[in-house]
Design a protein around this motif. Structure first.
Motif, mmCIF file in Angstrom:
data_model
loop_
_atom_site.group_PDB
_atom_site.id
_atom_site.type_symbol
_atom_site.label_atom_id
_atom_site.label_comp_id
_atom_site.label_asym_id
_atom_site.label_seq_id
_atom_site.Cartn_x
_atom_site.Cartn_y
_atom_site.Cartn_z
ATOM 1 N N VAL A 104 1.055 -1.195 0.729
ATOM 2 C CA VAL A 104 0.801 -1.276 2.165
ATOM 3 C C VAL A 104 0.844 -2.737 2.560
ATOM 4 N N ASN A 105 1.578 -3.047 3.673
ATOM 5 C CA ASN A 105 1.693 -4.425 4.139
ATOM 6 C C ASN A 105 1.539 -4.444 5.660
ATOM 7 N N GLU A 106 0.955 -5.504 6.160
ATOM 8 C CA GLU A 106 0.820 -5.718 7.591
ATOM 9 C C GLU A 106 0.997 -7.193 7.883
ATOM 10 N N GLY A 107 1.766 -7.489 8.944
ATOM 11 C CA GLY A 107 2.006 -8.876 9.294
ATOM 12 C C GLY A 107 1.974 -9.092 10.786
ATOM 13 N N SER A 129 0.204 -12.334 6.999
ATOM 14 C CA SER A 129 0.470 -11.012 6.433
ATOM 15 C C SER A 129 -0.561 -10.702 5.365
ATOM 16 N N VAL A 130 -0.873 -9.440 5.208
ATOM 17 C CA VAL A 130 -1.750 -8.963 4.139
ATOM 18 C C VAL A 130 -1.112 -7.727 3.530
ATOM 19 N N GLY A 131 -1.407 -7.489 2.285
ATOM 20 C CA GLY A 131 -0.818 -6.341 1.619
ATOM 21 C C GLY A 131 -1.629 -5.920 0.413
ATOM 22 N N ALA A 132 -1.416 -4.709 -0.023
ATOM 23 C CA ALA A 132 -2.073 -4.169 -1.222
ATOM 24 C C ALA A 132 -1.078 -3.269 -1.937
ATOM 25 N N LEU A 182 -4.477 -2.300 -9.377
ATOM 26 C CA LEU A 182 -4.561 -2.535 -7.932
ATOM 27 C C LEU A 182 -4.597 -4.038 -7.686
ATOM 28 N N SER A 183 -3.774 -4.491 -6.740
ATOM 29 C CA SER A 183 -3.750 -5.915 -6.395
ATOM 30 C C SER A 183 -3.616 -6.063 -4.891
ATOM 31 N N ALA A 184 -4.080 -7.187 -4.380
ATOM 32 C CA ALA A 184 -3.991 -7.495 -2.952
ATOM 33 C C ALA A 184 -3.434 -8.901 -2.797
#
Length: 448
Positions: free
Chosen positions: A275-278, A89-92, A64-66
Motif C-alpha cells: 500500500v502506498n500513498e503520496g 509518500s508513505v507505504g507498507a 512487514l516493512s514500512a
C-alpha cells in the motif's frame, strides 16, 4: 618405636588443624561450575546456537516493512517556472512465503539439531571441567598428605641420626652407620622439597580450574554411582554419553541439509501486498494512493549444475556424519572399557597397598627391636623404615587414583553433570529455552 609414635602424634595434630577449615569436594565442584572460563565460553556458544533456531524460524513468518519519503525542492534562474515544490509518500509492504520446496522446514530442523548438538557439547565440557576439578581437589589432598608423611620422615630420620651419633660415641656402632643415617636424612630432605614443590603446583592447578585457592581440601572418596558391571556401564554410555549424542544430532542436521539443498531445485511460491500513498505537496495537496496484491512463482530452469552439486555435497556430508557417529560409538565403547578396567585396577592396588602398609609396620617394629639388642644393623633399620615409607606413600597415591578413576568412569557414562552430582548451582538446562518457546514449533505452511 617411640619416634614413630611422636611422628604419628604430629601427623594427628596436623590433621586435626586441617579439619577446622576443611573444603569439601562439593564446594570445589560448585566453584568450578560457576567460574571456569572454558565452561562459560561453551555456554556463550550454546546461546549462539539458540539464536540460530530463532533465525531459521523467522523465515516462515510474514515480513512487514514500512517506508516514507519527504522531499522539498526550490528552482530559480531562467526557468519559466520557478518557486518551491515538494512531495511526500508513505507505504507498507507485506510478504509471506507459501512454498519453498521444504527448505524452511529443513532449515528449522537442522538449526534445532545443531542446537541440541551444542547442548550435548556443553554437557561434555561441563563434565570435563568437573572431572578436572575432582582431579585438582584430589591432587592437592594427596600432595598435602605426602608432604606430611615426608616431613614426619625427616623428623624420624633426624632423631635416628642423633641416636646413631650417641651410640657411636659409646662405641656401639661404627662411623659407617652414622654416615648411612646422614645420607638417608639428606635424601629425605630433598624428597620433602620435591613434595612441597609438587603441592605448590597442584594448588596452582586447583586455582586455575576453580578460580579459588584451596583451603585444606577434604579427602575424596570414590563415587557412589559406579555401575556394578561393565555391560551396564556400556549400555548407560551408549544412551547418555554427550559426545556420542552430539554426533547423533549432527547427523540429523546433515540429513536435513539434504532436504534444504533439494528444495532449491523446486518451485518457490510467495504472496506479497503493498500500500502506498503520496502527495504532490509535502503537507498539503491532493493525495494519491495505490494498493497491490501479487503472487509470485519462481521455477529454477538451469543453474549450471549448481543445485545438483549442492545436493551431492549435502549427501556426502550426511555420509561423513553417519560414519563419524560409528567412530564415536566405538570410541565410547573403548573409553568405557578402559575406564572400567582402570577403576578395577585401582581397587586392587588399594587392597595390596593397605596390606603392604600393615606388613611393613610389623616388619619395621621387629627390625627396630632386633637392632636394639644388636641383631640388626643401622642400615637394616633404615631400609625397613624406607619400605614402610614407600608403602604409605603408595597407599596415599592409590586412594587418590581410585577416587579419580571412579569419577572418570562416570564422565564416560555421561553421569558427571551438576545435576547428576546434585550440586547447589543453577544448571545449564535453561540456556536457549526461550528459543524453543519464543515461537511454537509449527509452520504456517507445513510443507514450506
Amino acid at each position: 618405636m617411640k619416634y614413630w609414635i611422636t611422628a604419628a602424634l604430629a601427623a594427628g595434630l596436623m590433621a586435626g588443624g586441617a579439619q577446622v577449615h576443611a573444603q569439601s569436594l562439593e564446594e570445589t565442584l560448585s566453584a568450578a561450575y560457576r567460574s571456569n572460563p572454558q565452561l562459560q565460553a561453551e555456554r556463550a556458544r550454546l546461546r549462539q546456537s539458540a539464536e540460530g533456531v530463532v533465525q531459521a524460524r523467522s523465515v516462515q513468518l510474514p515480513q512487514l516493512s514500512a517506508s516514507g519519503t519527504l522531499s522539498e525542492s526550490e528552482t530559480w534562474g531562467a526557468s519559466p517556472v520557478g518557486g518551491n515544490a515538494g512531495s511526500s509518500s508513505v507505504g507498507a509492504s507485506l510478504s509471506q512465503p507459501i512454498y519453498r520446496g521444504g527448505r524452511t522446514r529443513g532449515s528449522i530442523n537442522a538449526a534445532q539439531a545443531r542446537f541440541e548438538a551444542g547442548r550435548e557439547r556443553l554437557r561434555a565440557v561441563e563434565q570435563g571441567v568437573l572431572l578436572d576439578a575432582v582431579s585438582a581437589h584430589a591432587n592437592v589432598t594427596r600432595d598435602q598428605q605426602i608432604v606430611g608423611i615426608r616431613s614426619n620422615n625427616v623428623e624420624v630420620l633426624a632423631e635416628q641420626l642423633r641416636a646413631a651419633r650417641d651410640r657411636f660415641e659409646v662405641g656401639e656402632i661404627t662411623r659407617t652407620d652414622v654416615a648411612q643415617a646422614e645420607a638417608r636424612l639428606s635424601g629425605a630432605r630433598a624428597q620433602l622439597s620435591a613434595a612441597q614443590a609438587a603441592l605448590a603446583a597442584s594448588r596452582a592447578a586447583y586455582a586455575r580450574v576453580t578460580g579459588i585457592d584451596p583451603v585444606e581440601p577434604d579427602s575424596v572418596s570414590p563415587a557412589d554411582a559406579v555401575p556394578d558391571a561393565l555391560d551396564g556401564a556400556l549400555g548407560t554410555a551408549l544412551d547418555n554419553n554427550p559426545d556420542l549424542r552430539a554426533v547423533e544430532f549432527n547427523e540429523i542436521a546433515a540429513r536435513e541439509n539434504i532436504r534444504v539443498a533439494r528444495g532449491a531445485m523446486l518451485p518457490e511460491v510467495s504472496l506479497s501486498a503493498s500500500v502506498n500513498e503520496g502527495r504532490d505537496s509535502a503537507f498539503s495537496g491532493q493525495a494519491r494512493g495505490s494498493a497491490q496484491v501479487q503472487a509470485r512463482v519462481s521455477v529454477p530452469i538451469f543453474t549450471g549444475g549448481l543445485n545438483q552439486s549442492r545436493v551431492r555435497e549435502a549427501q556426502a556430508s550426511a555420509d561423513e556424519a553417519r560414519l563419524s557417529g560409528l567412530t564415536a560409538r566405538r570410541q565410547v565403547v573403548e573409553s568405557v572399557t578402559n575406564a572400567w578396567n582402570t577403576y578395577l585396577a585401582a581397587q586392587a592396588v588399594i587392597e595390596s597397598s593397605r596390606e603392604a602398609v600393615r606388613a611393613n609396620e610389623i616388619a619395621f617394629e621387629g627390625v627396630e627391636q632386633e637392632a636394639f639388642v644388636g641383631l640388626r644393623t643401622t642400615l637394616d633399620v633404615l631400609n625397613a623404615e624406607q619400605e614402610l615409607l614407600n608403602s604409605r606413600l603408595e597407599l596415599v597415591r592409590a586412594e587418590r587414583d581410585l577416587a579419580v578413576a571412579s569419577y572418570s568412569l562416570l564422565q564416560t557414562l555421561g553421569m558427571l553433570s551438576a545435576r547428576d552430582l546434585q550440586l547447589a548451582v543453577a544448571a545449564d538446562e535453561d540456556i536457549g529455552a526461550d528459543s524453543r518457546t519464543r515461537w511454537p514449533n509449527f509452520s504456517l505452511i507445513p510443507w514450506n
